[in-house]
Design a protein around this motif. Structure first.
Motif, short mmCIF file in Angstrom:
data_model
loop_
_atom_site.label_atom_id
_atom_site.label_comp_id
_atom_site.label_asym_id
_atom_site.label_seq_id
_atom_site.Cartn_x
_atom_site.Cartn_y
_atom_site.Cartn_z
N ILE A 1 0.91 -1.14 -0.10
CA ILE A 1 -0.01 0.06 0.04
C ILE A 1 0.98 1.27 0.01
CG2 ILE A 1 -1.76 1.21 1.25
CD1 ILE A 1 -2.73 -1.27 2.43
N PRO A 2 0.75 2.11 -1.15
CA PRO A 2 1.64 3.00 -1.11
C PRO A 2 1.56 4.25 0.11
CG PRO A 2 0.88 2.64 -3.18
CD PRO A 2 0.21 1.62 -2.25
N PRO B 1 -4.07 10.87 -8.17
CA PRO B 1 -5.46 10.08 -8.70
C PRO B 1 -5.20 8.76 -8.12
CG PRO B 1 -3.45 10.18 -10.18
CD PRO B 1 -3.31 11.11 -9.24
N ALA B 2 -6.51 8.22 -8.26
CA ALA B 2 -6.70 6.73 -7.62
C ALA B 2 -5.59 5.84 -8.35
CB ALA B 2 -7.99 6.14 -7.86
N LEU B 3 -5.36 4.75 -7.55
CA LEU B 3 -4.25 3.85 -7.97
C LEU B 3 -5.00 3.08 -9.30
CD1 LEU B 3 -2.80 2.04 -4.70
CD2 LEU B 3 -1.70 3.80 -6.41
N PRO C 1 -10.07 1.59 -0.69
CA PRO C 1 -10.24 2.88 -0.77
C PRO C 1 -9.54 3.84 0.14
CG PRO C 1 -12.34 2.11 -0.06
CD PRO C 1 -11.26 0.91 -0.23
N ALA C 2 -8.67 4.43 -0.14
CA ALA C 2 -7.71 5.43 0.63
C ALA C 2 -8.53 6.22 1.57
CB ALA C 2 -6.70 6.29 -0.48
N GLN C 3 -9.64 6.62 1.18
CA GLN C 3 -10.69 7.53 1.81
C GLN C 3 -11.06 6.70 3.07
OE1 GLN C 3 -13.09 7.49 -1.63
NE2 GLN C 3 -13.35 9.82 -1.62
N VAL C 4 -11.06 5.44 2.96
CA VAL C 4 -11.61 4.76 4.40
C VAL C 4 -10.36 4.22 4.88
CG1 VAL C 4 -12.88 2.55 4.85
CG2 VAL C 4 -13.69 3.88 3.09
N LEU D 1 -13.65 10.62 8.15
CA LEU D 1 -14.18 10.21 6.71
C LEU D 1 -14.34 11.24 6.05
CD1 LEU D 1 -16.15 6.89 7.75
CD2 LEU D 1 -14.17 6.92 6.35
N LEU D 2 -15.31 12.17 6.57
CA LEU D 2 -15.54 13.32 5.83
C LEU D 2 -14.01 14.25 5.25
CD1 LEU D 2 -18.16 15.30 7.71
CD2 LEU D 2 -18.18 14.82 5.28
#
Lengths: 502, 158
Positions: free
Chosen positions: A33-34, A227-229, A389-392, B109-110
């Protein structure tokens, strides 16, 4: 014979084997995971190991470090983004191969080379560490202080972009380690009247802050621009097999790079990224077709991968024999030893010899496990990474850091320390300071101070004791010499870049 | 494989900060008490580290002519995460782990860009539950209880 007994211990314990297997998988995923390093994962998982027996705890974290170094190559080859700094050199030839549709072939070369490099390093460690410990047992406080001094200077000046900021990181680490009661006179130092500070700053929340929360801060900053991977196309399956004829030219590079990595690993602070680049440079210099390097040469993957994994074993030598961590992972492992009441240093081979050789055996089995999993499953791991997802991921790491910092001593003050260290860790990365030098110096400061003060008590001539004893003087000169060489090299590079731009 | 060194960012500010830290730490080191024999033993290392910072700060400041500007484009997000971190710890101390995590999880998360209302709601329930079960039930760690109110009191302990 000790290692045979160690292997028997490990192979006869299915639970221990399960921990090693889990560590192989976790390390590979974390390394791939980068942005998430094996050090960060180990720091975060450290509190979990408080509740384990010493051997499974140490083996779990040690093998994560090993497979994490290897896992970085998966991201480097598939996503053109090194999972760890150590795999940045692998990216130079790995990604061009992936773009040619030969990602699986590149990953097989990376796996085999990593396994050979790691095995070489581990065998050298097993063969040499008891011998080094026997020598270390003869060192007195002045020699030990000189070794610590050399470690401070080398770690502060050699790694990182700026010598001044690297040394400042080391000095800051020493200052933070001084907070609390003086171990000899019980005098309060830097406590500013706070009761919480009289116990000193604990290593675990500090590490979690610097390596985990600091990384979350950095990721919040960098993810907004990235950008996303996207994984490279797997290509034609017939292009992704690896034959003996294809791998044979890699073997001289793998052997040479393994020894380069092992040598660099023994020197405190240099680490696997430097080993990988030195091996890549040396391999390219000796290559039959240097022009092919950087365009998808299999040897260009084999050399850095063997070197960065060969660092793993020998980097444990200064830790186990002198109590000096050669890497950030070593610094974290010190925490595990201390938590389980195991005193590291040369006497470790007298008090816990069975444990240490069983740990080495776990290392050997871990190498075999990540080798097999990686050879057949690296592509699957790559695809799995793209689905996280990096956001999570980073918010989850953020929340885990808090509970992990609290778990270490059940104290909310430690969580505040972790937050402060996290912000400081982000600032250090942003300003080219050196978080690894900070942590390693924090760990070393106590031992160095003890050796220094014991030396002065032994001495009739004050500070002259450090220059009248040949081994102590030699280590002091090594420290000063490393600093001078590094400054001169940077000055020469700067001069060359100025001339080049004119 | 050499990398051309580029000037370090914000050299002037870093140099000044190191000098100020060095001066402050030197003063604090000199206020460390002497031992019963009047020796400086406990001061040696703090003083050496403080003086090193002072000297390194001066060197950094002298090199500040080659300053590089710092990227400040995401400082607001960083400040937000720092504020959330401090508020999260304070909320744990006041309202206990469950309520604090139920609030912090969706906010984190936000900050990282999740905008799904269902996802945020799920996180505020699942995160405290999962961490509580793993750490405070599974590992048996004593949970941080809230000074003012704690959900664990209401739902019957842990």
């Amino acid at each position: 014979m000790d290692i045979i007994a160690g292997l028997a211990t490990v192979l006869g314990d299915p639970v221990l084997l399960a921990w090693v297997l889990l560590a192989s998988v976790v390390g590979m995923i974390v390394g791939a995971i980068p942005g998430l390093t094996a050090s960060a994962a180990i720091a975060m998982l450290l509190p979990l190991t408080f509740y384990m027996e010493p051997l499974p705890a140490l083996a779990f974290l040690y093998v994560i470090g090993k497979s994490g170094r290897y896992g970085g190559s998966i991201a480097a080859i598939l996503f053109n983004t090194p999972g760890t700094a150590a795999s940045a050199a692998t990216q130079l030839d790995g990604y061009p191969l992936a773009r040619q549709g030969k990602a699986a072939k590149a990953m097989k070369v990376a796996t085999i080379s990593s396994v050979i490099g790691d095995l070489t390093g581990e065998i050298l460690l097993i063969a040499g560490v008891a011998w080094i410990a026997a020598i270390a047992l003869r060192l007195g406080p002045p020699e030990l202080f000189a070794v610590y001094f050399a470690a401070f200077v080398v770690i502060g000046s050699v790694i990182g972009k700026s010598v001044v900021r690297g040394l400042a990181s080391a000095a800051l680490g020493i200052l933070v380690a001084m907070v609390g009661l003086d171990p000899i006179s019980a005098t309060e130092r830097f406590t500013f009247g706070s009761f919480d500070l009289t116990n000193g700053i604990s290593l675990v929340p500090l590490m979690i802050g610097i390596f985990v929360l600091g990384e979350v801060f950095s990721q919040l900053e960098t993810r907004q621009n990235q950008p996303a991977l996207a994984a490279a196309s797997p290509g034609d399956p017939s292009d992704n097999t690896l034959s003996w004829a294809e791998y044979k030219p890699c073997i001289p590079h793998v052997v040479r790079s393994s020894f380069i990595g092992a040598f660099i690993g023994m020197l405190p602070g240099l680490g696997s990224a430097i080993a990988a680049f030195v091996a890549y440079g040396e391999g390219k210099r000796r290559a039959r077709d240097p022009q092919a390097w950087g365009r998808g040469a299999l040897e260009g993957i084999a050399a850095p991968e063997a070197a960065n994994n060969a660092v793993s074993g020998p980097s444990m030598a200064p830790l186990l024999t002198l109590g000096i961590p050669g890497s950030t992972i070593g610094a974290i492992l010190i925490g595990v030893f201390l938590i389980h009441g195991i005193q590291i240093g040369p006497a470790l081979f007298l008090t816990s010899r069975d444990l240490i050789f069983a740990l080495f055996a776990c290392g050997l089995i871990g190498i075999a496990m990540y080798g097999v999993i990686g050879y057949f499953g690296a592509a699957f791991v790559g695809r799995f990474i793209t689905r996280i997802p990096a956001q999570v991921l980073y918010p989850v790491i953020f929340l885990t850091a808090f509970v992990a910092a609290y778990t270490s001593r059940g104290n909310l003050f430690d969580v505040y320390v972790m937050v402060a260290a996290g912000f400081a860790g982000w600032g250090m990365r942003k300003l080219d300071f050196n978080p690894a030098a900070f942590i390693i110096s924090f760990v070393l400061a106590g031992g160095a101070e003890e050796a220094f003060r014991q030396s002065l008590l032994l001495s009739d001539t004050g500070l002259m004791i450090f220059v009248t004893r040949p081994i102590a003087l030699a280590f002091l000169l090594i420290g000063v010499g490393a600093l001078v060489l590094r400054v001169r090299r940077l000055a020469r590079q700067r001069h060359a870049s100025v001339q080049g731009s004119v | 494989m050499t990398v051309t060194p580029e000037p370090a960012p914000a050299a002037r500010a870093v140099g000044t900060a190191l000098i100020l830290t060095g001066i402050g730490a030197t003063a604090a080191s000199l206020s460390i008490g002497l031992d019963q024999y009047g020796r400086w033993g406990a001061r040696y290392f703090p003083l050496a580290a403080s003086a090193s910072l002072l000297v390194l700060g001066v060197i950094e400041l002298r090199a500040s002519a080659k300053d590089r500007r710092l990227d400040r484009s995401h400082l607001a997000a960083i400040a937000g995460l720092l504020a959330l971190s401090v508020a999260y710890v304070w909320t744990i101390s006041a309202f206990g782990y469950l309520i604090a995590t139920a609030l912090a999880a969706p906010l984190a998360l936000l900050l990282f860009g999740v905008r799904s209302v269902a996802g945020l709601c799920a996180a505020s329930v699942l995160c405290p539950l999962a961490y509580h079960l793993v750490f405070f039930v599974g590992l048996g760690v004593f949970p941080p209880l809230g000074r003012w109110f704690d959900l664990l009191d209401l739902i019957g302990g842990y």
